[in-house]
Design a protein around this motif. Structure first.
Motif, PDB file in Angstrom:
ATOM      1  N   PHE A   1     -12.688  69.345 -33.191  1.00  0.00           N
ATOM      2  CA  PHE A   1     -13.405  70.207 -34.144  1.00  0.00           C
ATOM      3  C   PHE A   1     -12.467  70.657 -35.270  1.00  0.00           C
ATOM      4  CE2 PHE A   1     -15.008  74.337 -35.542  1.00  0.00           C
ATOM      5  CZ  PHE A   1     -16.391  74.190 -35.563  1.00  0.00           C
ATOM      6  N   ASP A   2     -11.303  71.179 -34.861  1.00  0.00           N
ATOM      7  CA  ASP A   2     -10.343  71.676 -35.854  1.00  0.00           C
ATOM      8  C   ASP A   2      -9.840  70.550 -36.754  1.00  0.00           C
ATOM      9  OD1 ASP A   2     -10.673  74.167 -34.800  1.00  0.00           O
ATOM     10  OD2 ASP A   2      -8.801  74.180 -33.659  1.00  0.00           O
ATOM     11  N   GLN A   3      -9.648  69.372 -36.150  1.00  0.00           N
ATOM     12  CA  GLN A   3      -9.142  68.237 -36.917  1.00  0.00           C
ATOM     13  C   GLN A   3     -10.170  67.795 -37.975  1.00  0.00           C
ATOM     14  OE1 GLN A   3      -6.029  66.774 -36.588  1.00  0.00           O
ATOM     15  NE2 GLN A   3      -6.633  65.685 -38.440  1.00  0.00           N
ATOM     16  N   ALA A   4     -11.421  67.726 -37.570  1.00  0.00           N
ATOM     17  CA  ALA A   4     -12.476  67.325 -38.507  1.00  0.00           C
ATOM     18  C   ALA A   4     -12.595  68.347 -39.647  1.00  0.00           C
ATOM     19  CB  ALA A   4     -13.809  67.196 -37.777  1.00  0.00           C
ATOM     20  N   TYR A   5     -12.539  69.624 -39.269  1.00  0.00           N
ATOM     21  CA  TYR A   5     -12.622  70.693 -40.269  1.00  0.00           C
ATOM     22  C   TYR A   5     -11.475  70.582 -41.271  1.00  0.00           C
ATOM     23  CZ  TYR A   5     -12.770  75.479 -42.133  1.00  0.00           C
ATOM     24  OH  TYR A   5     -12.832  76.570 -42.959  1.00  0.00           O
TER      25      TYR A   5
ATOM     26  N   TYR B   1     -19.190  76.586 -33.813  1.00  0.00           N
ATOM     27  CA  TYR B   1     -18.544  76.287 -32.526  1.00  0.00           C
ATOM     28  C   TYR B   1     -19.253  76.999 -31.380  1.00  0.00           C
ATOM     29  CZ  TYR B   1     -14.903  74.540 -29.506  1.00  0.00           C
ATOM     30  OH  TYR B   1     -14.228  73.860 -28.526  1.00  0.00           O
ATOM     31  N   GLU B   2     -20.435  76.525 -31.051  1.00  0.00           N
ATOM     32  CA  GLU B   2     -21.152  77.006 -29.869  1.00  0.00           C
ATOM     33  C   GLU B   2     -21.293  75.804 -28.955  1.00  0.00           C
ATOM     34  OE1 GLU B   2     -23.816  79.793 -29.599  1.00  0.00           O
ATOM     35  OE2 GLU B   2     -23.429  80.820 -31.495  1.00  0.00           O
ATOM     36  N   TYR B   3     -20.995  75.995 -27.683  1.00  0.00           N
ATOM     37  CA  TYR B   3     -20.985  74.839 -26.788  1.00  0.00           C
ATOM     38  C   TYR B   3     -22.320  74.109 -26.765  1.00  0.00           C
ATOM     39  CZ  TYR B   3     -16.326  76.096 -25.415  1.00  0.00           C
ATOM     40  OH  TYR B   3     -14.986  76.360 -25.451  1.00  0.00           O
ATOM     41  N   SER B   4     -23.412  74.868 -26.872  1.00  0.00           N
ATOM     42  CA  SER B   4     -24.720  74.212 -26.830  1.00  0.00           C
ATOM     43  C   SER B   4     -24.969  73.360 -28.070  1.00  0.00           C
ATOM     44  CB  SER B   4     -25.819  75.265 -26.701  1.00  0.00           C
ATOM     45  OG  SER B   4     -25.736  76.173 -27.781  1.00  0.00           O
TER      46      SER B   4
ATOM     47  N   VAL C   1     -23.019  68.935 -33.561  1.00  0.00           N
ATOM     48  CA  VAL C   1     -21.964  69.100 -34.566  1.00  0.00           C
ATOM     49  C   VAL C   1     -21.073  67.861 -34.602  1.00  0.00           C
ATOM     50  CG1 VAL C   1     -19.917  70.439 -35.221  1.00  0.00           C
ATOM     51  CG2 VAL C   1     -21.971  71.613 -34.368  1.00  0.00           C
ATOM     52  N   PHE C   2     -20.644  67.424 -33.417  1.00  0.00           N
ATOM     53  CA  PHE C   2     -19.762  66.249 -33.347  1.00  0.00           C
ATOM     54  C   PHE C   2     -20.476  64.993 -33.854  1.00  0.00           C
ATOM     55  CE2 PHE C   2     -17.137  68.404 -29.839  1.00  0.00           C
ATOM     56  CZ  PHE C   2     -16.174  68.787 -30.751  1.00  0.00           C
ATOM     57  N   ALA C   3     -21.743  64.839 -33.502  1.00  0.00           N
ATOM     58  CA  ALA C   3     -22.492  63.668 -33.965  1.00  0.00           C
ATOM     59  C   ALA C   3     -22.528  63.632 -35.495  1.00  0.00           C
ATOM     60  CB  ALA C   3     -23.907  63.698 -33.403  1.00  0.00           C
ATOM     61  N   GLY C   4     -22.757  64.789 -36.084  1.00  0.00           N
ATOM     62  CA  GLY C   4     -22.790  64.856 -37.554  1.00  0.00           C
ATOM     63  C   GLY C   4     -21.434  64.527 -38.153  1.00  0.00           C
ATOM     64  N   LEU C   5     -20.372  65.033 -37.519  1.00  0.00           N
ATOM     65  CA  LEU C   5     -19.024  64.799 -38.050  1.00  0.00           C
ATOM     66  C   LEU C   5     -18.630  63.329 -37.924  1.00  0.00           C
ATOM     67  CD1 LEU C   5     -17.284  68.028 -36.694  1.00  0.00           C
ATOM     68  CD2 LEU C   5     -17.953  67.527 -39.056  1.00  0.00           C
ATOM     69  N   VAL C   6     -19.057  62.691 -36.831  1.00  0.00           N
ATOM     70  CA  VAL C   6     -18.783  61.263 -36.656  1.00  0.00           C
ATOM     71  C   VAL C   6     -19.546  60.471 -37.720  1.00  0.00           C
ATOM     72  CG1 VAL C   6     -19.187  59.271 -35.147  1.00  0.00           C
ATOM     73  CG2 VAL C   6     -18.248  61.389 -34.197  1.00  0.00           C
ATOM     74  N   LYS C   7     -20.801  60.829 -37.889  1.00  0.00           N
ATOM     75  CA  LYS C   7     -21.658  60.130 -38.858  1.00  0.00           C
ATOM     76  C   LYS C   7     -21.080  60.217 -40.277  1.00  0.00           C
ATOM     77  CE  LYS C   7     -26.594  59.660 -39.786  1.00  0.00           C
ATOM     78  NZ  LYS C   7     -27.922  60.184 -39.418  1.00  0.00           N
TER      79      LYS C   7
END
Lengths: 108, 108
Positions: free
Chosen positions: A20-24, A68-71, A76-82
């Motif tokens: 998360f931090d790396q993508a940000y 950054y909410e676990y749910s 969030v990760f899918a969007g960042l990968v995309k």
């Protein structure tokens, strides 16, 4: 503690936080660089207002995205990968079902 | 034609237009320079959002200020003199009553 946080092991939490931090960091650095480049060639007020419009949209987008909410993390990760700010390989170590979900969402 | 436009001679109109454009040019150049300087040292997203806030306020202010209507010009010029974008001497050639009004408003 949120119910869904219990579904993340400590190792997974560390992997998630790092990714998360790396993508940000990547997105912020790219954005600052883009703004600096666009600003360096400004010659007209209209261009400055277009930059202002761009920042208005970007601020709304970025502030809404890094939640950054676990749910919410799989989304969030899918969007960042995309968007290219994160590679799936950086999430290795998460459970197979989480990775499958993220991978599937990222292809949508 | 607005009633108040009749109160401006052709020479006054030329002086007013030149002064107006000059002040606008100065303020825009200073603003672009300021944005370029502030952008060049950006390192954090928070600083970028502060720049965005600044541009939001500035856009509202600048777009409201440069109103080329003859009835509004004395107020516009007074504001520009007060802010330093125009010098009273650049309005020489306007009638004494207009100059007195602008000068008086600029001191408020």
């Amino acid at each position: 503690m949120q119910a869904s946080e219990a579904e993340w092991t400590d190792i997974e939490k560390t992997i998630a936080r790092t990714a998360f931090d790396q993508a940000y960091k990547r997105e912020v650095e790219a954005l600052l660089k883009q703004v600096q480049e666009e600003t360096s060639t400004l010659t007209e007020l209209g261009e400055l207002w277009r930059l202002h419009d761009f920042l208005s949209a970007k601020r709304h987008q970025v502030e809404g995205k890094y939640d950054y909410e676990y749910s919410a993390l799989p989304f969030v990760f899918a969007g960042l990968v995309k968007e290219g700010w994160l590679h799936l390989s950086e999430l290795e170590g998460l459970s197979q079902d989480k990775l499958a979900k993220i991978s599937s969402l990222a292809r949508m």
